[in-house]
Scaffold this motif. Sequence first.
Motif, PDB file in Angstrom:
ATOM      1  N   ILE A   1      36.588  44.663  48.360  1.00 16.25           N
ATOM      2  CA  ILE A   1      36.052  43.194  47.642  1.00 16.25           C
ATOM      3  C   ILE A   1      34.577  43.039  47.671  1.00 16.25           C
ATOM      4  O   ILE A   1      34.269  42.429  46.689  1.00 16.25           O
ATOM      5  N   ARG A   2      33.617  43.770  48.477  1.00 16.46           N
ATOM      6  CA  ARG A   2      32.690  43.620  48.346  1.00 16.46           C
ATOM      7  C   ARG A   2      31.794  44.456  46.586  1.00 16.46           C
ATOM      8  O   ARG A   2      30.850  43.776  46.464  1.00 16.46           O
ATOM      9  N   GLY A   3      32.575  45.449  47.200  1.00 17.14           N
ATOM     10  CA  GLY A   3      31.776  46.277  45.575  1.00 17.14           C
ATOM     11  C   GLY A   3      32.640  45.939  44.474  1.00 17.14           C
ATOM     12  O   GLY A   3      32.543  45.480  43.863  1.00 17.14           O
ATOM     13  N   TRP A   4      34.436  45.008  44.811  1.00 11.76           N
ATOM     14  CA  TRP A   4      34.734  44.289  42.782  1.00 11.76           C
ATOM     15  C   TRP A   4      33.394  43.426  42.837  1.00 11.76           C
ATOM     16  O   TRP A   4      33.758  43.195  41.626  1.00 11.76           O
ATOM     17  N   ASN A   5      33.394  43.056  43.228  1.00 13.84           N
ATOM     18  CA  ASN A   5      32.720  41.545  43.600  1.00 13.84           C
ATOM     19  C   ASN A   5      31.491  41.404  42.937  1.00 13.84           C
ATOM     20  O   ASN A   5      30.743  41.485  42.316  1.00 13.84           O
ATOM     21  N   GLU A   6      30.543  43.284  43.671  1.00 11.96           N
ATOM     22  CA  GLU A   6      29.211  43.768  43.194  1.00 11.96           C
ATOM     23  C   GLU A   6      29.282  44.238  41.825  1.00 11.96           C
ATOM     24  O   GLU A   6      28.900  43.920  40.859  1.00 11.96           O
ATOM     25  N   ALA A   7      30.436  44.558  41.170  1.00 17.90           N
ATOM     26  CA  ALA A   7      30.887  44.836  40.107  1.00 17.90           C
ATOM     27  C   ALA A   7      31.036  44.007  38.836  1.00 17.90           C
ATOM     28  O   ALA A   7      31.356  44.768  38.199  1.00 17.90           O
ATOM     29  N   GLY A   8      30.883  43.007  39.488  1.00 20.04           N
ATOM     30  CA  GLY A   8      31.271  41.755  38.231  1.00 20.04           C
ATOM     31  C   GLY A   8      32.886  41.335  37.727  1.00 20.04           C
ATOM     32  O   GLY A   8      32.914  40.633  36.727  1.00 20.04           O
ATOM     33  N   TYR A   9      33.891  41.830  38.944  1.00 19.55           N
ATOM     34  CA  TYR A   9      35.228  41.810  38.425  1.00 19.55           C
ATOM     35  C   TYR A   9      35.559  40.567  38.940  1.00 19.55           C
ATOM     36  O   TYR A   9      35.186  40.083  39.939  1.00 19.55           O
ATOM     37  N   PRO A  10      36.463  39.815  38.057  1.00 15.42           N
ATOM     38  CA  PRO A  10      36.951  38.390  38.631  1.00 15.42           C
ATOM     39  C   PRO A  10      38.020  38.662  39.766  1.00 15.42           C
ATOM     40  O   PRO A  10      37.914  39.491  40.270  1.00 15.42           O
ATOM     41  N   LEU A  11      37.848  37.464  39.971  1.00 13.45           N
ATOM     42  CA  LEU A  11      38.337  37.187  41.506  1.00 13.45           C
ATOM     43  C   LEU A  11      39.596  36.225  41.439  1.00 13.45           C
ATOM     44  O   LEU A  11      38.943  34.887  40.581  1.00 13.45           O
TER      45      LEU A  11
ATOM     46  N   ILE B   1      46.983  45.505  48.000  1.00 11.16           N
ATOM     47  CA  ILE B   1      47.365  44.822  49.035  1.00 11.16           C
ATOM     48  C   ILE B   1      46.601  45.220  49.484  1.00 11.16           C
ATOM     49  O   ILE B   1      44.861  45.127  50.046  1.00 11.16           O
ATOM     50  N   ASP B   2      46.173  43.402  49.686  1.00 14.52           N
ATOM     51  CA  ASP B   2      45.049  42.624  50.637  1.00 14.52           C
ATOM     52  C   ASP B   2      44.698  42.605  51.507  1.00 14.52           C
ATOM     53  O   ASP B   2      45.432  42.131  52.829  1.00 14.52           O
ATOM     54  N   ASN B   3      44.453  43.099  52.644  1.00 15.81           N
ATOM     55  CA  ASN B   3      44.049  44.016  53.965  1.00 15.81           C
ATOM     56  C   ASN B   3      42.958  42.811  54.876  1.00 15.81           C
ATOM     57  O   ASN B   3      42.357  43.689  56.380  1.00 15.81           O
ATOM     58  N   ARG B   4      42.469  42.453  54.566  1.00 17.78           N
ATOM     59  CA  ARG B   4      41.576  41.322  55.285  1.00 17.78           C
ATOM     60  C   ARG B   4      41.946  40.180  55.936  1.00 17.78           C
ATOM     61  O   ARG B   4      43.119  40.099  56.370  1.00 17.78           O
ATOM     62  N   GLU B   5      41.565  39.391  56.751  1.00 18.23           N
ATOM     63  CA  GLU B   5      41.775  38.234  57.696  1.00 18.23           C
ATOM     64  C   GLU B   5      42.284  37.540  57.351  1.00 18.23           C
ATOM     65  O   GLU B   5      41.733  37.207  55.063  1.00 18.23           O
TER      66      GLU B   5
ATOM     67  N   GLN C   1      42.134  33.545  52.197  1.00 24.53           N
ATOM     68  CA  GLN C   1      42.149  32.034  51.230  1.00 24.53           C
ATOM     69  C   GLN C   1      41.033  31.868  50.555  1.00 24.53           C
ATOM     70  O   GLN C   1      40.835  31.045  49.458  1.00 24.53           O
ATOM     71  N   LYS C   2      39.532  32.498  50.735  1.00 25.56           N
ATOM     72  CA  LYS C   2      38.328  32.127  50.055  1.00 25.56           C
ATOM     73  C   LYS C   2      38.202  33.038  48.352  1.00 25.56           C
ATOM     74  O   LYS C   2      37.608  32.001  47.731  1.00 25.56           O
ATOM     75  N   SER C   3      38.527  34.831  48.070  1.00 25.93           N
ATOM     76  CA  SER C   3      38.468  34.940  47.528  1.00 25.93           C
ATOM     77  C   SER C   3      39.578  36.014  47.875  1.00 25.93           C
ATOM     78  O   SER C   3      39.720  36.779  48.449  1.00 25.93           O
ATOM     79  N   ARG C   4      39.897  37.298  46.748  1.00 22.86           N
ATOM     80  CA  ARG C   4      41.222  37.794  46.389  1.00 22.86           C
ATOM     81  C   ARG C   4      40.887  38.330  45.102  1.00 22.86           C
ATOM     82  O   ARG C   4      40.683  37.421  44.193  1.00 22.86           O
TER      83      ARG C   4
END
Length: 123
Positions: free
Chosen positions: A110-120, A39-43, A48-51
Motif C-alpha cells: 500500500i505504500r507503493g500504491w499511495n506513492e503512485a498517487g492511486y486512490p485509497l 486481499i489486504d493482509n495488514r493488521e 481501518q486507516k486506509s485500503r
Amino acid sequence: MAHNPRFLALVDDCRSRIKECDVHQVKQWLEQGLAFTLIDNREQDEWQKSRIPNAKYMGRGVMERDVETLLPDLDTMIVIYCGGGFRSALSADNLVKMGYTNVISMDGGIRGWNEAGYPLEGA
C-alpha cells in the motif's frame, strides 16, 4: 522500517517460489475489470486507516485459517498486499503450499500504491 536479516532471508526464500507484480500492474488489472480477489493482509488498525478500493480484509494472522471459506476455488486469482510487500510474500507462499494455483503478491504494498498517487478508501 529496517527489517531484521533473518526475516529478510525468509521473505527472499518465499519470493523464490511465488509470483509477484507491482502496484501499476494491479491498477491496470482493476481498470480492465480483470476478475481477481484483492486481499489486504495488514493488521486490522492499518486496514481501518486506509485500503485499496474493493479490497477484502484478511489479516496475516488468520489468512491460512480463513481463506478456504472466502475462496474455496483453488484456481481463483488472488492478489495479496500488505504495507510494503513482505508479509504478502509470506502469505502468498503459504497459499501456494495450500494448493492455490494463481496467487500473486503485490510488491511495494500500500505504500507503493499511495506513492503512485492511486486512490485509497478510508484515508
